[in-house]
Design a protein around this motif. Structure first.
Motif, PDB file in Angstrom:
ATOM      1  N   TYR A  80       0.827  -1.213   0.000  1.00  0.00           N
ATOM      2  CA  TYR A  80       0.000   0.000   0.000  1.00  0.00           C
ATOM      3  C   TYR A  80       0.868   1.272   0.000  1.00  0.00           C
ATOM      4  O   TYR A  80       0.606   2.209  -0.748  1.00  0.00           O
ATOM      5  N   ILE A 122      -0.072  17.144  -3.486  1.00  0.00           N
ATOM      6  CA  ILE A 122      -1.265  17.953  -3.735  1.00  0.00           C
ATOM      7  C   ILE A 122      -1.880  18.350  -2.397  1.00  0.00           C
ATOM      8  O   ILE A 122      -2.114  17.495  -1.537  1.00  0.00           O
ATOM      9  N   MET A 124      -4.951  19.974  -0.703  1.00  0.00           N
ATOM     10  CA  MET A 124      -6.337  20.442  -0.726  1.00  0.00           C
ATOM     11  C   MET A 124      -6.866  20.609   0.693  1.00  0.00           C
ATOM     12  O   MET A 124      -7.294  21.671   1.101  1.00  0.00           O
ATOM     13  N   THR A 125      -6.841  19.520   1.459  1.00  0.00           N
ATOM     14  CA  THR A 125      -7.513  19.463   2.755  1.00  0.00           C
ATOM     15  C   THR A 125      -6.987  20.501   3.748  1.00  0.00           C
ATOM     16  O   THR A 125      -5.775  20.689   3.868  1.00  0.00           O
ATOM     17  N   GLY A 130     -12.392  19.696   4.535  1.00  0.00           N
ATOM     18  CA  GLY A 130     -11.763  18.711   3.659  1.00  0.00           C
ATOM     19  C   GLY A 130     -12.636  18.501   2.435  1.00  0.00           C
ATOM     20  O   GLY A 130     -12.354  18.977   1.332  1.00  0.00           O
ATOM     21  N   THR A 131     -13.785  17.833   2.684  1.00  0.00           N
ATOM     22  CA  THR A 131     -14.758  17.624   1.622  1.00  0.00           C
ATOM     23  C   THR A 131     -15.293  18.961   1.096  1.00  0.00           C
ATOM     24  O   THR A 131     -15.584  19.099  -0.094  1.00  0.00           O
ATOM     25  N   LEU A 155      -3.238  16.767   6.713  1.00  0.00           N
ATOM     26  CA  LEU A 155      -3.375  15.384   6.218  1.00  0.00           C
ATOM     27  C   LEU A 155      -2.785  15.231   4.816  1.00  0.00           C
ATOM     28  O   LEU A 155      -3.321  14.499   3.979  1.00  0.00           O
ATOM     29  N   ILE A 156      -1.681  15.905   4.547  1.00  0.00           N
ATOM     30  CA  ILE A 156      -1.126  15.924   3.196  1.00  0.00           C
ATOM     31  C   ILE A 156      -0.024  14.870   3.037  1.00  0.00           C
ATOM     32  O   ILE A 156       0.930  14.825   3.828  1.00  0.00           O
ATOM     33  N   SER A 157      -0.158  14.048   2.012  1.00  0.00           N
ATOM     34  CA  SER A 157       0.838  13.019   1.728  1.00  0.00           C
ATOM     35  C   SER A 157       2.121  13.672   1.217  1.00  0.00           C
ATOM     36  O   SER A 157       2.067  14.574   0.375  1.00  0.00           O
ATOM     37  N   GLU A 204       2.142   5.147   6.264  1.00  0.00           N
ATOM     38  CA  GLU A 204       2.806   6.376   5.828  1.00  0.00           C
ATOM     39  C   GLU A 204       2.495   7.537   6.769  1.00  0.00           C
ATOM     40  O   GLU A 204       1.552   7.499   7.539  1.00  0.00           O
ATOM     41  N   LEU A 206       1.474  11.587   7.295  1.00  0.00           N
ATOM     42  CA  LEU A 206       0.799  12.718   6.653  1.00  0.00           C
ATOM     43  C   LEU A 206       1.271  13.996   7.337  1.00  0.00           C
ATOM     44  O   LEU A 206       1.586  13.982   8.529  1.00  0.00           O
ATOM     45  N   TYR A 353      -7.914   3.289   3.674  1.00  0.00           N
ATOM     46  CA  TYR A 353      -7.644   4.620   3.123  1.00  0.00           C
ATOM     47  C   TYR A 353      -8.605   5.001   1.987  1.00  0.00           C
ATOM     48  O   TYR A 353      -9.007   6.161   1.855  1.00  0.00           O
ATOM     49  N   LEU A 356     -11.650   7.248   2.211  1.00  0.00           N
ATOM     50  CA  LEU A 356     -11.420   8.535   2.882  1.00  0.00           C
ATOM     51  C   LEU A 356     -10.705   9.530   1.978  1.00  0.00           C
ATOM     52  O   LEU A 356     -11.027  10.720   1.971  1.00  0.00           O
ATOM     53  N   THR A 360     -14.617  11.350  -0.431  1.00  0.00           N
ATOM     54  CA  THR A 360     -15.164  10.277   0.408  1.00  0.00           C
ATOM     55  C   THR A 360     -16.341   9.601  -0.306  1.00  0.00           C
ATOM     56  O   THR A 360     -16.963  10.190  -1.194  1.00  0.00           O
ATOM     57  N   GLU A 362     -19.167   9.075   0.845  1.00  0.00           N
ATOM     58  CA  GLU A 362     -20.420   9.817   1.099  1.00  0.00           C
ATOM     59  C   GLU A 362     -20.609  10.917   0.048  1.00  0.00           C
ATOM     60  O   GLU A 362     -21.692  11.080  -0.517  1.00  0.00           O
ATOM     61  N   ASN A 366     -23.461  11.360  -2.763  1.00  0.00           N
ATOM     62  CA  ASN A 366     -24.240  12.604  -2.940  1.00  0.00           C
ATOM     63  C   ASN A 366     -24.255  12.999  -4.411  1.00  0.00           C
ATOM     64  O   ASN A 366     -25.289  13.358  -4.980  1.00  0.00           O
TER      65      ASN A 366
END
Ligand SMILES: Cc1cc2nc3c(=O)[nH]c(=O)nc-3n(C[C@H](O)[C@H](O)[C@H](O)COP(=O)(O)OP(=O)(O)OC[C@H]3O[C@@H](n4cnc5c(N)ncnc54)[C@H](O)[C@@H]3O)c2cc1C
Length: 384
Positions: A80, A122, A124-125, A130-131, A155-157, A204, A206, A353, A356, A360, A362, A366
């Motif tokens: 992973y 990248i 974003m969050t 986040g969403t 929460l950035i990789s 990993e 974040l 992962y 999320l 997401t 959800e 939507n």
């Protein structure tokens, strides 16, 4: 309708499989502590994988989104952490630069990414959204021929090691979705602080990222305000790659489970002789094959980015399928399945992962629900 892969695609998968079996799988336990798998990326760069999302003129192979899905599926069968690390190089980051950045920035970064010498992140969050992309607060203020970036991401990789951050930003404080654009912030920019802050169940790290009056040239603002739709369209690439990781994890887990069922004995016979376990493998296989059809179809729709409706369906199904399949693989391994010694526990943790990251499940539901109820033309039918 042709479901077969081309000879070139098979050749690419075979080359990656060799690296997976020889180098990635034997060491996959090593990356649980949060170290970035640089050496695996170097091996994959040597066979051209890291340049897949990069145009040929910048040292890449300009591969299709489907090809990058196939590559990531193969890599993720064993690890992973390596899968998500590669996703950063062959995913939306590189495609955003290749599609929207000025030529001199493409020339500065893309050849080094293809060669495995530079990494991309990248951002974003944010801590409070986040969403909820339209409510991002990070802002880029244009001052003459410069842009001044302020804000925070979380929460950035790989933000701590990335050579360039691709940052979703508000432009000149314009409120709501209309204000969203994208700015490139190179490593070393004064006021940029990125540090690993969270160790995850996948292995990993974040990072939290802070931008304090980070000043970059105006041409680093590669997408101005009113670009949220464009950015989210491009982001369907990442959704396919996230789903490809899940598909690979599930396939790896089923292969591990089959091997274990051949090797392990109970009550004087192979556990693979028990019908209850054989039925589990049958269900796992059916789910994987259904997921694969959805995902390949989504990836093949890219022009240049994958079609959002089928992509949302593919990602949601792959994410949830992967949790079910890897969980069953752990069950088949009995108590050993819960230990770090067996690959299935790591595949299972990685599986969490998918639903999320990258939108997401959800929010994708939507989106799908809104599309079905508000937009589908029933005279043409839902499959049109
Ligand atoms: C391993 C990993 C790597 C990541 N890497 C990156 C990265 O590199 N870059 C980056 O920018 N981010 C990254 N993220 C962050 C990730 O993209 C976000 O966690 C994700 O977008 C969700 O945002 P949030 O955590 O703020 O949750 P929230 O947006 O606060 O949502 C919380 C919950 O509410 C649900 N929810 C929210 N809105 C709605 C709604 N309208 N209807 C129904 N339910 C809703 C969500 O689905 C979720 O279940 C990563 C996350 C993980 C786990």
């Amino acid at each position: 309708m042709d479901f077969s892969l081309s000879p070139e695609q098979r050749e690419m998968i075979d080359a990656i499989r060799k690296v997976r079996l020889k180098e990635i799988a034997p060491k996959s336990i090593r990356w649980l502590d949060g170290e970035f798998p640089h050496e695996n990326l170097a091996s994959l760069a040597r066979i051209g994988v890291l340049g897949m999302a990069i145009p040929e003129e910048y040292g890449g192979t300009d591969a299709s989104v489907l090809d990058t899905v196939l590559a990531l599926e193969e890599i993720s069968k064993a690890c992973y952490v390596t899968g998500v690390a590669v996703e950063g190089e062959i995913g939306v980051q590189a495609r955003i630069i290749a599609t929207f950045a000025p030529d001199h920035l493409k020339a500065r970064y893309l050849p080094r990414v293809a060669a495995g010498e530079a990494t991309l992140s990248i951002c974003m969050t944010e801590p409070d959204a986040g969403t909820d992309v339209p409510n991002y607060r990070t802002n880029s203020r244009i001052v003459g021929d410069r842009v001044v970036v302020n804000g925070a991401k979380t929460l950035i990789s790989r933000a701590d090691i990335a050579d360039v951050l691709i940052v979703f930003t508000r432009v000149n404080g314009i409120a709501g979705a209309q204000g969203i654009g994208c700015v490139l912030v190179p490593r070393g920019t004064k006021g940029l602080i990125a540090k690993p802050s969270y160790h995850t169940m996948g292995g990993e790290q974040l990072s939290d990222v802070v931008f304090e009056d980070c000043e970059v040239p105006l041409d680093h603002l590669i997408l101005r305000e009113n670009s949220m739709k464009t950015l989210m369209g491009a982001f369907n690439t990442q959704r396919c790659l996230n789903a490809a990781i899940c598909l690979g994890l599930a396939e790896g887990a089923l292969e591990q489970a089959i091997q274990y069922m051949r090797d392990r004995k109970a009550f004087g016979q192979r556990i693979g002789d028990f019908q209850g376990l054989r039925w589990k493998t049958a269900d796992m296989f059916i789910e994987i094959e259904a997921a694969r059809c959805l995902l390949y179809r989504a990836a093949a729709s890219a022009a240049p980015f994958p079609e959002p409706v089928i992509t949302a369906a593919a990602k949601t199904y792959c994410n949830e399928m992967c949790i079910r399949v890897t969980s069953e693989a752990v069950q088949i391994h009995g108590g050993y399945g819960f230990t770090d010694e067996f690959m299935v526990s790591r595949l299972f943790r990685g599986a969490r992962y998918g639903s999320l990251g990258g939108g997401t499940t959800e929010t994708l539901r939507n989106y799908l629900g809104r599309h079905l109820v508000e937009h589908v033309d029933l005279a043409s039918g839902i499959g049109a």
